[in-house]
Write a protein that holds these residues in place. Structure first.
Motif, PDB file in Angstrom:
ATOM      1  N   LYS A   4       0.976  -1.302   0.028  1.00  0.00           N
ATOM      2  CA  LYS A   4       0.019  -0.027  -0.254  1.00  0.00           C
ATOM      3  C   LYS A   4       1.130   1.207   0.062  1.00  0.00           C
ATOM      4  O   LYS A   4       1.855   1.185   0.260  1.00  0.00           O
ATOM      5  N   PRO A   5       0.349   2.430  -0.624  1.00  0.00           N
ATOM      6  CA  PRO A   5       1.126   3.492  -0.514  1.00  0.00           C
ATOM      7  C   PRO A   5       1.409   3.894   0.835  1.00  0.00           C
ATOM      8  O   PRO A   5       0.759   3.797   1.574  1.00  0.00           O
ATOM      9  N   ASN A   6       2.674   4.495   1.215  1.00  0.00           N
ATOM     10  CA  ASN A   6       3.184   4.725   2.605  1.00  0.00           C
ATOM     11  C   ASN A   6       2.385   5.618   3.213  1.00  0.00           C
ATOM     12  O   ASN A   6       1.959   5.397   4.397  1.00  0.00           O
ATOM     13  N   ALA A   7       1.680   6.682   2.600  1.00  0.00           N
ATOM     14  CA  ALA A   7       0.949   7.674   3.172  1.00  0.00           C
ATOM     15  C   ALA A   7      -0.597   7.113   3.614  1.00  0.00           C
ATOM     16  O   ALA A   7      -1.099   7.385   4.645  1.00  0.00           O
ATOM     17  N   GLU A   8      -0.862   6.244   2.933  1.00  0.00           N
ATOM     18  CA  GLU A   8      -2.033   5.590   2.918  1.00  0.00           C
ATOM     19  C   GLU A   8      -1.865   4.710   4.424  1.00  0.00           C
ATOM     20  O   GLU A   8      -3.125   4.479   5.183  1.00  0.00           O
ATOM     21  N   LYS A   9      -1.007   4.017   4.537  1.00  0.00           N
ATOM     22  CA  LYS A   9      -0.978   2.890   5.329  1.00  0.00           C
ATOM     23  C   LYS A   9      -0.170   3.385   6.617  1.00  0.00           C
ATOM     24  O   LYS A   9      -0.459   3.018   7.795  1.00  0.00           O
ATOM     25  N   LYS A  10       0.323   4.486   6.564  1.00  0.00           N
ATOM     26  CA  LYS A  10       1.421   4.730   7.776  1.00  0.00           C
ATOM     27  C   LYS A  10       1.018   6.205   8.478  1.00  0.00           C
ATOM     28  O   LYS A  10       1.271   6.626   9.684  1.00  0.00           O
ATOM     29  N   GLU A  11       0.044   6.805   7.847  1.00  0.00           N
ATOM     30  CA  GLU A  11      -0.428   8.218   8.322  1.00  0.00           C
ATOM     31  C   GLU A  11      -1.369   8.055   9.803  1.00  0.00           C
ATOM     32  O   GLU A  11      -2.530   7.579   9.562  1.00  0.00           O
ATOM     33  N   ARG A  12      -0.649   8.406  10.713  1.00  0.00           N
ATOM     34  CA  ARG A  12      -1.396   7.825  11.997  1.00  0.00           C
ATOM     35  C   ARG A  12      -0.675   8.721  13.080  1.00  0.00           C
ATOM     36  O   ARG A  12       0.587   9.123  13.024  1.00  0.00           O
ATOM     37  N   LYS A  13      -1.598   9.005  14.303  1.00  0.00           N
ATOM     38  CA  LYS A  13      -0.757   9.711  15.287  1.00  0.00           C
ATOM     39  C   LYS A  13      -0.893   9.166  16.738  1.00  0.00           C
ATOM     40  O   LYS A  13      -2.156   8.540  16.819  1.00  0.00           O
ATOM     41  N   SER A  14      -0.020   8.940  17.377  1.00  0.00           N
ATOM     42  CA  SER A  14       0.032   8.314  18.672  1.00  0.00           C
ATOM     43  C   SER A  14       0.421   9.147  20.048  1.00  0.00           C
ATOM     44  O   SER A  14       0.716  10.425  19.618  1.00  0.00           O
ATOM     45  N   LEU A  15      -0.203   8.806  21.064  1.00  0.00           N
ATOM     46  CA  LEU A  15      -0.079   9.631  22.256  1.00  0.00           C
ATOM     47  C   LEU A  15       1.519   9.627  22.450  1.00  0.00           C
ATOM     48  O   LEU A  15       2.323   8.702  22.121  1.00  0.00           O
ATOM     49  N   SER A  16       2.103  10.590  22.766  1.00  0.00           N
ATOM     50  CA  SER A  16       3.429  10.854  23.309  1.00  0.00           C
ATOM     51  C   SER A  16       3.867  10.170  24.646  1.00  0.00           C
ATOM     52  O   SER A  16       2.839   9.464  25.184  1.00  0.00           O
ATOM     53  N   SER A  17       5.164   9.540  24.700  1.00  0.00           N
ATOM     54  CA  SER A  17       5.376   8.955  25.935  1.00  0.00           C
ATOM     55  C   SER A  17       5.211   9.507  27.136  1.00  0.00           C
ATOM     56  O   SER A  17       4.609   8.905  28.144  1.00  0.00           O
ATOM     57  N   TYR A  18       5.208  10.939  27.074  1.00  0.00           N
ATOM     58  CA  TYR A  18       4.998  11.805  28.144  1.00  0.00           C
ATOM     59  C   TYR A  18       3.408  11.362  28.740  1.00  0.00           C
ATOM     60  O   TYR A  18       3.009  11.412  29.861  1.00  0.00           O
ATOM     61  N   PHE A 464      13.357   0.920  28.711  1.00  0.00           N
ATOM     62  CA  PHE A 464      13.657   0.905  27.375  1.00  0.00           C
ATOM     63  C   PHE A 464      12.764   2.478  26.909  1.00  0.00           C
ATOM     64  O   PHE A 464      13.265   2.710  25.878  1.00  0.00           O
ATOM     65  N   LEU A 465      11.938   3.103  27.595  1.00  0.00           N
ATOM     66  CA  LEU A 465      11.091   3.960  26.756  1.00  0.00           C
ATOM     67  C   LEU A 465      12.137   5.098  26.562  1.00  0.00           C
ATOM     68  O   LEU A 465      11.854   5.983  25.369  1.00  0.00           O
ATOM     69  N   PRO A 466      12.908   5.826  27.447  1.00  0.00           N
ATOM     70  CA  PRO A 466      13.976   6.653  26.788  1.00  0.00           C
ATOM     71  C   PRO A 466      14.703   6.212  25.677  1.00  0.00           C
ATOM     72  O   PRO A 466      15.139   7.000  24.427  1.00  0.00           O
ATOM     73  N   GLY A 467      15.099   4.883  25.486  1.00  0.00           N
ATOM     74  CA  GLY A 467      15.784   4.555  24.425  1.00  0.00           C
ATOM     75  C   GLY A 467      14.920   4.421  23.177  1.00  0.00           C
ATOM     76  O   GLY A 467      15.592   4.919  21.907  1.00  0.00           O
ATOM     77  N   LEU A 468      13.602   3.804  23.170  1.00  0.00           N
ATOM     78  CA  LEU A 468      12.805   4.254  21.983  1.00  0.00           C
ATOM     79  C   LEU A 468      12.725   5.533  21.617  1.00  0.00           C
ATOM     80  O   LEU A 468      12.645   5.869  20.456  1.00  0.00           O
ATOM     81  N   MET A 469      12.639   6.356  22.468  1.00  0.00           N
ATOM     82  CA  MET A 469      12.741   7.925  22.074  1.00  0.00           C
ATOM     83  C   MET A 469      13.712   8.463  21.110  1.00  0.00           C
ATOM     84  O   MET A 469      13.758   9.250  20.100  1.00  0.00           O
ATOM     85  N   MET A 470      14.953   7.906  21.656  1.00  0.00           N
ATOM     86  CA  MET A 470      16.286   8.127  21.068  1.00  0.00           C
ATOM     87  C   MET A 470      16.312   7.601  19.455  1.00  0.00           C
ATOM     88  O   MET A 470      16.612   8.084  18.671  1.00  0.00           O
ATOM     89  N   ALA A 471      15.583   6.344  19.528  1.00  0.00           N
ATOM     90  CA  ALA A 471      15.382   5.746  18.034  1.00  0.00           C
ATOM     91  C   ALA A 471      14.467   6.516  17.190  1.00  0.00           C
ATOM     92  O   ALA A 471      14.298   5.694  16.250  1.00  0.00           O
ATOM     93  N   LYS A 472      13.575   7.239  17.897  1.00  0.00           N
ATOM     94  CA  LYS A 472      12.248   7.796  16.949  1.00  0.00           C
ATOM     95  C   LYS A 472      11.408   6.616  17.005  1.00  0.00           C
ATOM     96  O   LYS A 472      10.498   6.574  15.754  1.00  0.00           O
ATOM     97  N   VAL A 473      10.985   5.742  17.854  1.00  0.00           N
ATOM     98  CA  VAL A 473      10.002   4.764  17.884  1.00  0.00           C
ATOM     99  C   VAL A 473       9.052   5.017  19.048  1.00  0.00           C
ATOM    100  O   VAL A 473       9.312   5.248  20.007  1.00  0.00           O
ATOM    101  N   GLU A 474       7.766   5.219  18.467  1.00  0.00           N
ATOM    102  CA  GLU A 474       6.849   5.547  19.503  1.00  0.00           C
ATOM    103  C   GLU A 474       6.468   4.303  20.294  1.00  0.00           C
ATOM    104  O   GLU A 474       6.713   3.264  19.629  1.00  0.00           O
ATOM    105  N   TYR A 475       6.082   4.400  21.556  1.00  0.00           N
ATOM    106  CA  TYR A 475       5.614   3.174  22.525  1.00  0.00           C
ATOM    107  C   TYR A 475       4.756   2.436  21.716  1.00  0.00           C
ATOM    108  O   TYR A 475       4.863   1.003  21.798  1.00  0.00           O
ATOM    109  N   PRO A 476       3.417   3.043  21.252  1.00  0.00           N
ATOM    110  CA  PRO A 476       2.530   2.104  20.788  1.00  0.00           C
ATOM    111  C   PRO A 476       2.895   1.240  19.428  1.00  0.00           C
ATOM    112  O   PRO A 476       2.597   0.104  19.316  1.00  0.00           O
TER     113      PRO A 476
END
Length: 504
Positions: A4-18, A464-476
């Motif tokens: 699927k096109p990237n924008a169609e499949k990936k456009e979503r927003k998640s709550l921040s770790s904070y 690991f949550l700070p590590g995910l933030m460094m890697a630009k990966v959201e917790y969800p």
């Protein structure tokens, strides 16, 4: 197969770790208020208690948070010199066609460290470093995050001689009059380690192959992909290298060999991490004392007193370090690296501050995660949960006791992040209960260790949550990818320990 096109499949927003952590803090506070209506053993948290816990968590985690800021400053200097980019480029060039081998090798190193002394919080700096490497090798930051987190995580889950988990648990049982066979716990730890490592490697390698073959198969959202490219992508790394080349008045050549300064810088940076790791390993607990290499003259006794060389820097020998000592070490190495690279004072300080500023958000998350455990302890919710849960196991057979005890330890580990703290609270009660039912206390120790290790793979209060933030990966996003391997590892652990409980 078409994607699927990237924008169609990936456009979503998640709550921040904070936001996720604040929601959990308030949820725990509300639970204590409701529970206090039914038992006087729990103190209902007031609104000031809930709000104060967030600040108390930040204060409690100050040592780790400041380490991350200082590490960020050192990382900023190394990046400015271009050593990391050049070194990673050379590594990927040499591994051409065999990049996948990086995953099991790095995971094995982390797993050994995790099994031997609980290498967990110390992994946070490696998320950014490995993200640079994995992205350059054609993978994404989820591969990097999973390699670090599952690598160290399965090591902690299959701990053999970890003094902060196995050691404290066994000591608490011994104090309660319950004898434990450490040989049995080591064997069970090795079995758990081998099984969970194999499962983790399988899932990461399978996903990594897909991403390398088709970038559209990444699980990262569009926002995460943009953040990954901006931080770790070719353009970002080329920009850093170009900035260094421009500052030196040189033309940028991405295929150019590493300069002498970059090689020295990378060696010093690697030495900094190596010394940190060696410093964290509790050598004295294993009867090892290899670091008494220096001395000082004591005027009072008029004699030479032997001191470890590291004591000249931090005041403590290697093996007794914690994050304060690591902070001192990386601050010193920041200056040494800057001097070696002949950076001006203003450039060194400015670069260091910019690097530290990039870590502020990560440092704050560490403190917010601590707030949950602080609120649980202050209201006595953790102890009440343990007491009631243990009552459920009275009179149960081995094939019921083992999985239920595992779930109890897992639930408690979700909110009590410290393995030593949880062992201190839970093992006297659970160990004595197991003994009264004629079950092996050795297996109870490993039920605790395995459950606590699994919680470290998904609990938002874990390291690991700070590590995910460094890697630009959201917790969800992490939970979405890791759910299946975590469940598989958990099921395998329960099966192994249930069988052990039935036959030992």
């Amino acid at each position: 197969m078409a994607t699927k096109p990237n924008a169609e499949k990936k456009e979503r927003k998640s709550l921040s770790s904070y936001s996720i952590l604040f929601i959990i803090i308030f949820a725990v506070g509300i639970i204590t208020v409701i529970a206090s209506l039914f038992t006087s053993d729990i103190t209902g948290a007031s609104l000031p208690d809930i709000l104060d816990s967030s600040v108390e968590g930040l204060i409690d985690a100050a040592e780790i948070s400041f380490f991350l800021l200082i590490l960020g400053g050192c990382l900023g200097i190394v990046t400015k010199i271009g050593a990391l980019n050049a070194g990673i480029t050379a590594l990927v060039r040499n591994m051409k066609g065999h990049e996948l081998l990086l995953i099991p090798i790095i995971m094995a190193v982390f797993a050994i460290l995790g099994s031997s002394y609980g290498f967990c919080e110390e992994t946070v700096p490696f998320y950014a470093l490995l993200s640079m490497t994995m992205v350059a090798a054609g993978f994404d930051t989820m591969v990097a995050s999973a390699t670090v987190l599952l690598g160290a995580g399965v090591g902690c889950l299959g701990a053999t001689v970890n003094p902060f988990a196995n050691g404290v648990a066994i000591d608490m049982l011994n104090q309660s009059g319950v004898a434990v066979n450490t040989g049995t716990t080591i064997i069970l730890g090795l079995v758990l380690l081998a099984a969970s490592y194999a499962i983790a490697v399988f899932f990461i390698m399978r996903y990594a192959r897909k991403v390398k073959a088709d970038k559209g198969s990444t699980i990262l959202s569009l926002q995460e992909q943009k953040a990954m490219d901006q931080t770790f992508g070719p353009e970002a790394q080329a920009g850093a290298a170009a900035g260094k080349a421009a500052a030196d008045g040189e033309a940028l050549d991405p295929n150019a060999p590493m300069t002498r300064v970059q090689k020295i810088t990378l060696a010093l940076f690697g030495l900094a991490f190596l010394v940190m790791i060696v410093g964290f390993i509790p050598w004295q607990s294993f009867g090892v004392d290899l670091f008494a290499l220096g001395g000082v003259f004591d005027a009072e006794t008029e004699s030479w007193v032997v001191l470890p060389w590291s004591a000249w820097i931090t005041g403590l020998p290697l093996g007794e370090w914690y994050f304060k000592d690591a902070s001192v070490w990386f601050l010193l190495m920041s200056v040494i690296i800057g001097v070696v690279a002949r950076m001006s004072e203003s450039d060194l300080v400015g670069t260091w501050i910019d690097g530290a500023a990039d870590m502020v958000g990560v440092a704050l998350v560490v403190g917010l995660a601590r707030a949950i455990a602080i609120l649980m302890a202050s209201t006595h919710l953790d102890v009440v949960i343990l007491d009631n849960a243990s009552n459920l196991l009275q009179g149960s057979p081995a094939f019921i006791f083992a999985p239920v005890a595992y779930l109890i330890f897992l639930g408690l580990s979700f909110i009590i992040t410290s393995s030593s703290a949880l062992a201190t609270i839970s093992m006297p009660l659970m160990g004595s209960l197991a003994t009264s039912l004629s079950f092996s206390p050795d297996v109870v120790v490993m039920l605790f260790v395995a459950a606590n290790g699994l919680a470290n793979l998904f609990s938002p209060t874990a390291a690991f949550l700070p590590g995910l933030m460094m890697a630009k990966v959201e917790y969800p996003t992490w939970l979405k990818w890791a759910a299946v391997p975590i469940v598989a590892i958990g099921v395998a652990s329960v099966a192994i320990l249930t069988v052990a409980m039935m036959i030992l």
